[in-house]
Design an enzyme around this catalytic site. Sequence first.
Site, short mmCIF file in Angstrom:
data_model
loop_
_atom_site.label_atom_id
_atom_site.label_comp_id
_atom_site.label_asym_id
_atom_site.label_seq_id
_atom_site.Cartn_x
_atom_site.Cartn_y
_atom_site.Cartn_z
N LYS A 126 48.94 59.47 36.02
CA LYS A 126 48.67 60.91 36.37
C LYS A 126 47.26 61.07 36.33
CE LYS A 126 49.57 65.72 35.10
NZ LYS A 126 50.49 66.63 34.13
N SER B 62 53.69 69.84 35.72
CA SER B 62 52.55 69.54 36.66
C SER B 62 52.43 68.15 36.95
CB SER B 62 51.12 69.89 35.89
OG SER B 62 51.09 69.13 34.73
N SER C 184 55.27 69.54 31.29
CA SER C 184 54.82 68.79 32.69
C SER C 184 55.35 67.53 32.73
CB SER C 184 53.45 69.03 32.60
OG SER C 184 53.08 70.21 32.97
N1 GLN Z 1 54.14 74.94 33.39
C1 GLN Z 1 53.23 75.10 32.28
C2 GLN Z 1 51.69 75.63 32.58
O1 GLN Z 1 51.79 75.73 33.57
C3 GLN Z 1 52.98 73.84 31.55
C4 GLN Z 1 52.26 72.68 32.29
C5 GLN Z 1 51.78 71.52 31.59
O2 GLN Z 1 52.79 71.03 30.58
N2 GLN Z 1 50.84 70.97 31.78
O3 GLN Z 1 51.22 75.68 31.82
#
Ligand code: GLN
Length: 467
Positions: free
Chosen positions: A72, A148, A172
């Site tokens: 990532k 994400s 994410s």
């Molecule tokens: N969807 C969550 C957010 O927007 C989690 C994102 C994540 O785990 N990086 O913060």
Amino acid sequence: MSLSHTSISGLRSLLSKGEISARDIVDDLLLQTSQRDGEVGAFLSIDAERIRAAADQADLSLPLGGIPIAIKDNINALDEPCTCGSRFLSENYRSPYDAGVIRKLREAGAILFGRTNMDEFAMGSATENSALRVTNNPAALGHIPGGSSGGSAAAVAAHFVPAALGSDTGGSIRQPASHCGIVGLKPSYGRVSRYGLVAFASSLDQIGPMTHTVEDAALLLQHMAGHDPLDSTSLPVAVDDYLASLHHGVKGLRIGIPQEYFADGLDPAVRAASMAAVAKLEQLGASIVEISLPHTEYAVATYYIIAPAEASSNLSRFDGVRYGHRTSQPADIMSLYQQSREEGFGPEVKRRILLGTYVLSSGYYDAYYNKAQKVRTLIRRDFEQAFQQVDAIVSPIAPSPARKIGDCSNPLEDYLADVCTIPVNLAGLPAISVPLPTDGLPIGLQIITPHLQEALLLRVAQAVESA
Ligand code: GLN
């Protein structure tokens, strides 16, 4: 079966018998990626020359020798880009060092295979907040891959790589794994080093593996976990053997079903697939116990105070001075900061910085940030109490399968859909998404265990996968 469809353990066995070389693997994966990533959009960059050179030098005697892993684009690896899906870092930033997990994976012989797309600074649930590229769900083009870590999930689901790393702050790793039909594991807070992960919300972030099989997730975690003196929150505790008990089954285990996670509004296909998995676990000898996690309804609100608060502080380092984008003709030092940030950050990142700055500001700190910390403790206690009755908890990952790209009118809709994953981060627990059989879009089952009980987590996940 082509090499791109072979699991890590399958590749390891072919390599050790001398039937293939590491170069054969990366050549095959590079071909797949060049032919099909145009429509999927999993990667932000792939340095084919560097990958081939690493394959040619791979030490096959090491446990992950010759295994390509996609990363990532928020995890630093020496001399590679690390854009975080942001314009801020996409112009000229190269990592000056290896993250803790990258060092460990290199020591285990893995080959870094490309940098994957993500929501900008990991803020989002669809990868639509990437400033750099659209990523499609390989299981259903035109649908989001989740986020994400959407690029990592898509890279694995499209069989561009056998495994990828993601980061999970509020879901994410697990949510894109669920949407793309792969396995994604978020380790306990402190189990894997965060050193070199670009910080979003430091008290919640963890790096974890995304793979096709539970066994591969166990294998990868084995070589990622462990104490790192460069991350003060990484725990100095020994790493269990995650493969030893993998096939021990669920007979005699008590599995909790939290009523709050099966509330109204759950998509019927998600409910049906999850309940079928629960019935399977019962057939395999687990006892199913209804439990309650009473503070679940406050989790989303709590997270969307704490995570932006930490983000607003963490992202203050992006000021146009040391890293990344710098505005071209600032009038003075203040406009250097302001214009660089105005031009470099996308709308969701700005929204979170504003929100976070607000809840930390004098006069609002007690009403919002402090209150959220107290509720966080209550959420953690919910789990502690539940784990006095049960060994593991299962639930859906997301209330519905992957929606279409562009189908979200308001960020709050995506925030609310994080309800099943966020409590786990607030409590610092390990959790995994395992794909379930469905007729339609992929659906994952979430399994949650007590702190540092990744071996048990993987064992339950293996039972679900085998069933
Ligand atoms: N969807 C969550 C957010 O927007 C989690 C994102 C994540 O785990 N990086 O913060």
